[in-house]
Design an enzyme around this catalytic site. Structure first.
Site, PDB file in Angstrom:
ATOM      1  N   TYR A 185       0.794  -1.232   0.000  1.00  0.00           N
ATOM      2  CA  TYR A 185       0.000   0.000   0.000  1.00  0.00           C
ATOM      3  C   TYR A 185       0.829   1.287   0.000  1.00  0.00           C
ATOM      4  O   TYR A 185       0.255   2.371  -0.102  1.00  0.00           O
ATOM      5  CB  TYR A 185      -0.939   0.002   1.216  1.00  0.00           C
ATOM      6  CG  TYR A 185      -1.937  -1.138   1.199  1.00  0.00           C
ATOM      7  CD1 TYR A 185      -2.950  -1.176   0.247  1.00  0.00           C
ATOM      8  CD2 TYR A 185      -1.855  -2.176   2.115  1.00  0.00           C
ATOM      9  CE1 TYR A 185      -3.861  -2.221   0.218  1.00  0.00           C
ATOM     10  CE2 TYR A 185      -2.764  -3.222   2.094  1.00  0.00           C
ATOM     11  CZ  TYR A 185      -3.767  -3.240   1.140  1.00  0.00           C
ATOM     12  OH  TYR A 185      -4.668  -4.272   1.103  1.00  0.00           O
ATOM     13  N   HIS A 200      -8.323   2.044  -6.091  1.00  0.00           N
ATOM     14  CA  HIS A 200      -7.608   1.166  -5.158  1.00  0.00           C
ATOM     15  C   HIS A 200      -6.125   1.463  -5.204  1.00  0.00           C
ATOM     16  O   HIS A 200      -5.555   1.667  -6.292  1.00  0.00           O
ATOM     17  CB  HIS A 200      -7.817  -0.306  -5.527  1.00  0.00           C
ATOM     18  CG  HIS A 200      -9.242  -0.752  -5.430  1.00  0.00           C
ATOM     19  ND1 HIS A 200      -9.830  -1.095  -4.240  1.00  0.00           N
ATOM     20  CD2 HIS A 200     -10.200  -0.878  -6.380  1.00  0.00           C
ATOM     21  CE1 HIS A 200     -11.092  -1.426  -4.458  1.00  0.00           C
ATOM     22  NE2 HIS A 200     -11.346  -1.301  -5.753  1.00  0.00           N
TER      23      HIS A 200
HETATM   24  O1  CA2 Z   1      -5.857  -1.533  -2.642  1.00  0.00           O
HETATM   25  C1  CA2 Z   1      -6.782  -0.958  -2.050  1.00  0.00           C
HETATM   26  O2  CA2 Z   1      -6.889   0.263  -1.993  1.00  0.00           O
HETATM   27  C2  CA2 Z   1      -7.816  -1.802  -1.307  1.00  0.00           C
HETATM   28  O3  CA2 Z   1      -9.079  -1.173  -1.442  1.00  0.00           O
HETATM   29  C3  CA2 Z   1      -7.385  -1.817   0.144  1.00  0.00           C
HETATM   30  C4  CA2 Z   1      -8.231  -2.735   1.028  1.00  0.00           C
HETATM   31  C5  CA2 Z   1      -8.377  -4.119   0.411  1.00  0.00           C
HETATM   32  O4  CA2 Z   1      -9.299  -4.896   1.172  1.00  0.00           O
HETATM   33  C6  CA2 Z   1      -8.858  -4.054  -1.033  1.00  0.00           C
HETATM   34  O5  CA2 Z   1      -8.896  -5.367  -1.565  1.00  0.00           O
HETATM   35  C7  CA2 Z   1      -7.926  -3.209  -1.874  1.00  0.00           C
HETATM   36  C8  CA2 Z   1      -7.604  -2.870   2.402  1.00  0.00           C
HETATM   37  C9  CA2 Z   1      -7.380  -1.575   3.124  1.00  0.00           C
HETATM   38  C10 CA2 Z   1      -6.554  -1.828   4.354  1.00  0.00           C
HETATM   39  O6  CA2 Z   1      -6.145  -0.609   4.914  1.00  0.00           O
HETATM   40  C11 CA2 Z   1      -4.823  -0.451   5.228  1.00  0.00           C
HETATM   41  C12 CA2 Z   1      -4.511  -0.032   6.479  1.00  0.00           C
HETATM   42  C13 CA2 Z   1      -3.182   0.166   6.822  1.00  0.00           C
HETATM   43  C14 CA2 Z   1      -2.201  -0.032   5.902  1.00  0.00           C
HETATM   44  C15 CA2 Z   1      -2.537  -0.432   4.665  1.00  0.00           C
HETATM   45  C16 CA2 Z   1      -3.850  -0.635   4.304  1.00  0.00           C
END
Ligand code: CA2
Length: 145
Positions: free
Chosen positions: A24, A101
């Site tokens: 991310y 995303h």
């Molecule tokens: O890639 C993306 O932006 C997602 O929407 C992120 C989601 C995931 O479930 C999707 O499949 C793809 C997850 C978000 C998790 O949030 C985070 C928190 C802290 C660090 C990184 C991500």
């Protein structure tokens, strides 16, 4: 002044930058807000930037966008893969909806390949980290003109 572009983020994204940087990136959600504000401003738009861990609150904001927004950029996070309620709310919008995303869900686990939100999205931007949000705002601004 045109209506603002709503930039909405779903659950856990308040913690962005604190874990899994290999997927991310290192930027925080506040960094993303700054990037979106600057990109929107360059196209003559302001943004309303919000994050929620609650499905119903996201539904409320999408409904609010019906009257108040020029376009919606939405990173539904995990709810994208599960939420018929968010899909139903998006289907009531008559403005552009850009799904966004940070990662590329299509290249990850199989359960991430299904996204309900895509069924109501004008377009999708995935896989470019924080830049996905900037590109989504640019697309939204172009379509909202
Ligand atoms: O890639 C993306 O932006 C997602 O929407 C992120 C989601 C995931 O479930 C999707 O499949 C793809 C997850 C978000 C998790 O949030 C985070 C928190 C802290 C660090 C990184 C991500």
């Amino acid at each position: 002044m045109p209506k603002p572009i709503y930039v909405l983020s779903g659950p856990n994204l308040n913690l962005l930058g604190t874990r899994e940087p290999e997927i991310y990136g290192h930027q925080t959600l506040d960094d993303v807000r700054g990037l979106c504000e600057a990109r929107a401003k360059s196209f003559g738009f302001e943004i309303v930037f919000r994050q929620s861990n609650h499905e119903g609150e996201l539904v409320d904001w999408i409904q609010e966008a019906r009257e108040k927004a020029a376009a919606v950029v939405l990173n539904p996070a995990g709810y994208g893969h599960t939420s018929v309620a968010i899909l139903d709310a998006l289907k009531m919008l008559a403005i552009p909806v850009i799904e966004c995303h940070l990662s590329n869900p299509a290249a990850r686990e199989s359960f991430r390949r299904k996204t309900y939100v895509s069924l109501a999205a004008t377009g999708v931007v995935s896989g470019f980290g924080a830049k996905s949000y900037e590109l989504a705002v640019e697309a939204a601004a172009g379509l909202a003109r």
